[in-house]
Design a protein around this motif. Structure first.
Motif, PDB file in Angstrom:
ATOM      1  N   GLY A  13      31.437  -9.405   7.362  1.00  0.00           N
ATOM      2  CA  GLY A  13      31.396 -10.329   8.473  1.00  0.00           C
ATOM      3  C   GLY A  13      31.250  -9.415   9.673  1.00  0.00           C
ATOM      4  O   GLY A  13      30.169  -8.912   9.953  1.00  0.00           O
ATOM      5  N   GLU A  14      32.313  -9.067  10.299  1.00  0.00           N
ATOM      6  CA  GLU A  14      32.322  -8.059  11.363  1.00  0.00           C
ATOM      7  C   GLU A  14      33.351  -7.005  11.002  1.00  0.00           C
ATOM      8  O   GLU A  14      34.557  -7.242  11.114  1.00  0.00           O
ATOM      9  CB  GLU A  14      32.634  -8.677  12.727  1.00  0.00           C
ATOM     10  N   PRO A  15      32.902  -5.823  10.549  1.00  0.00           N
ATOM     11  CA  PRO A  15      33.841  -4.792  10.104  1.00  0.00           C
ATOM     12  C   PRO A  15      34.790  -4.279  11.182  1.00  0.00           C
ATOM     13  O   PRO A  15      35.884  -3.818  10.867  1.00  0.00           O
ATOM     14  CB  PRO A  15      32.944  -3.676   9.574  1.00  0.00           C
ATOM     15  N   LEU A  16      34.409  -4.384  12.454  1.00  0.00           N
ATOM     16  CA  LEU A  16      35.298  -3.887  13.500  1.00  0.00           C
ATOM     17  C   LEU A  16      36.588  -4.688  13.601  1.00  0.00           C
ATOM     18  O   LEU A  16      37.555  -4.229  14.207  1.00  0.00           O
ATOM     19  CB  LEU A  16      34.582  -3.844  14.856  1.00  0.00           C
ATOM     20  N   LEU A  17      36.625  -5.860  12.979  1.00  0.00           N
ATOM     21  CA  LEU A  17      37.874  -6.610  12.916  1.00  0.00           C
ATOM     22  C   LEU A  17      38.903  -5.875  12.055  1.00  0.00           C
ATOM     23  O   LEU A  17      40.089  -6.180  12.106  1.00  0.00           O
ATOM     24  CB  LEU A  17      37.634  -8.014  12.349  1.00  0.00           C
ATOM     25  N   HIS A  18      38.431  -4.902  11.293  1.00  0.00           N
ATOM     26  CA  HIS A  18      39.288  -4.122  10.396  1.00  0.00           C
ATOM     27  C   HIS A  18      39.205  -2.631  10.709  1.00  0.00           C
ATOM     28  O   HIS A  18      39.280  -1.788   9.819  1.00  0.00           O
ATOM     29  CB  HIS A  18      38.883  -4.383   8.940  1.00  0.00           C
ATOM     30  N   ALA A  19      39.050  -2.296  11.976  1.00  0.00           N
ATOM     31  CA  ALA A  19      38.839  -0.902  12.388  1.00  0.00           C
ATOM     32  C   ALA A  19      39.973   0.017  11.954  1.00  0.00           C
ATOM     33  O   ALA A  19      39.726   1.144  11.509  1.00  0.00           O
ATOM     34  CB  ALA A  19      38.639  -0.819  13.897  1.00  0.00           C
ATOM     35  N   ASP A  20      41.210  -0.426  12.060  1.00  0.00           N
ATOM     36  CA  ASP A  20      42.333   0.435  11.668  1.00  0.00           C
ATOM     37  C   ASP A  20      42.278   0.757  10.182  1.00  0.00           C
ATOM     38  O   ASP A  20      42.485   1.912   9.782  1.00  0.00           O
ATOM     39  CB  ASP A  20      43.669  -0.220  12.030  1.00  0.00           C
ATOM     40  N   TYR A  21      41.982  -0.244   9.371  1.00  0.00           N
ATOM     41  CA  TYR A  21      41.867  -0.019   7.928  1.00  0.00           C
ATOM     42  C   TYR A  21      40.712   0.940   7.615  1.00  0.00           C
ATOM     43  O   TYR A  21      40.866   1.879   6.830  1.00  0.00           O
ATOM     44  CB  TYR A  21      41.650  -1.346   7.178  1.00  0.00           C
ATOM     45  N   ILE A  22      39.563   0.701   8.249  1.00  0.00           N
ATOM     46  CA  ILE A  22      38.394   1.566   8.020  1.00  0.00           C
ATOM     47  C   ILE A  22      38.714   2.995   8.419  1.00  0.00           C
ATOM     48  O   ILE A  22      38.378   3.944   7.703  1.00  0.00           O
ATOM     49  CB  ILE A  22      37.169   1.034   8.798  1.00  0.00           C
ATOM     50  N   TYR A  23      39.389   3.159   9.534  1.00  0.00           N
ATOM     51  CA  TYR A  23      39.753   4.500   9.998  1.00  0.00           C
ATOM     52  C   TYR A  23      40.636   5.202   8.962  1.00  0.00           C
ATOM     53  O   TYR A  23      40.361   6.350   8.576  1.00  0.00           O
ATOM     54  CB  TYR A  23      40.468   4.427  11.347  1.00  0.00           C
ATOM     55  N   GLU A  24      41.680   4.526   8.517  1.00  0.00           N
ATOM     56  CA  GLU A  24      42.599   5.120   7.525  1.00  0.00           C
ATOM     57  C   GLU A  24      41.865   5.430   6.229  1.00  0.00           C
ATOM     58  O   GLU A  24      42.077   6.489   5.623  1.00  0.00           O
ATOM     59  CB  GLU A  24      43.793   4.198   7.265  1.00  0.00           C
TER      60      GLU A  24
END
Length: 167
Positions: A13-24
Motif C-alpha cells: 500500500g504505502e510502505p512509509l506507514l511502516h518506516a520504523d519496521y522497515i528501518y529495523e
C-alpha cells in the motif's frame, strides 16, 4: 541468503506507514533495497535514507484529485521528500502517471518546482495510463516528454503489467 537473491523491493500500500519496521528490518538484514513510495510522508522517508539504496517515488497530478487544496497539500510533501533525498544523497527517480487529459501546463509547472529542489541529472519516468487505445493523439506523450526533457533525464515507460493482463 541464496546465491540468486539480488535485492529487495519494498512496496505495498504505502510502505512509509511502516518506516520504523522497515528501518529495523534493513538494519538487521542489510539487503540492497529499493523503496517504492508515494513520497507524501517526508518525515518517515527521512528515517530510511541510510538503509535504502534507491527510492522510486511518485508525483501525483492535480487531475487525480477532487480538490486543488488536497492535491497541493500532498504535492508539497512530495517536493519535501525530493529535497530530503537530495540532501542525503539518496538515489531516486520520479514517476509521473499521465493521461490523455493531462495538461501540458501542469507538467511544466511541476517541472519548474522540481527543478528548485532536484539535481539536473534526476530521472523522471513518464508512465502513460493504459490501455494505449485511450491515447488518440499519441504525440501528446512526446510533447510531455519534451517539457520534462528540458530540465531532466526523461523516459516514457508504459504500464507493462497491463499489456500482459496482470493485475
Amino acid at each position: 541468503m541464496s546465491s540468486d537473491f539480488d535485492s529487495l523491493e519494498i512496496t505495498g500500500g504505502e510502505p512509509l506507514l511502516h518506516a520504523d519496521y522497515i528501518y529495523e528490518f534493513l538494519k538487521k538484514y542489510p539487503y540492497k533495497s529499493m523503496l517504492e513510495t508515494n513520497a507524501t510522508l517526508p518525515d518517515e522517508l527521512e528515517k530510511l535514507t541510510d538503509v535504502i539504496d534507491i527510492v522510486s517515488m511518485d508525483i501525483k497530478l492535480p487531475e487525480y484529485f477532487n480538490s486543488h487544496e488536497n492535491w497541493r497539500e500532498l504535492y508539497l510533501k512530495e517536493l519535501e521528500s525530493i529535497k530530503i533525498l537530495e540532501d542525503t544523497n539518496t538515489k531516486y527517480y520520479i514517476k509521473i502517471v499521465v493521461s490523455p487529459t493531462t495538461k501540458k501546463q501542469d507538467i511544466a509547472d511541476i517541472m519548474e518546482d522540481i527543478s528548485k529542489v532536484a539535481s539536473a541529472n534526476t530521472e523522471i519516468i513518464i508512465q502513460p495510463v493504459s490501455p494505449m487505445s485511450l491515447w488518440e493523439d499519441k504525440t501528446k506523450l512526446f510533447k510531455i516528454s519534451e517539457i520534462v526533457g528540458k530540465s531532466f533525464n526523461v523516459s516514457i515507460i508504459p504500464q507493462i503489467h497491463k499489456y500482459m493482463n496482470i493485475e
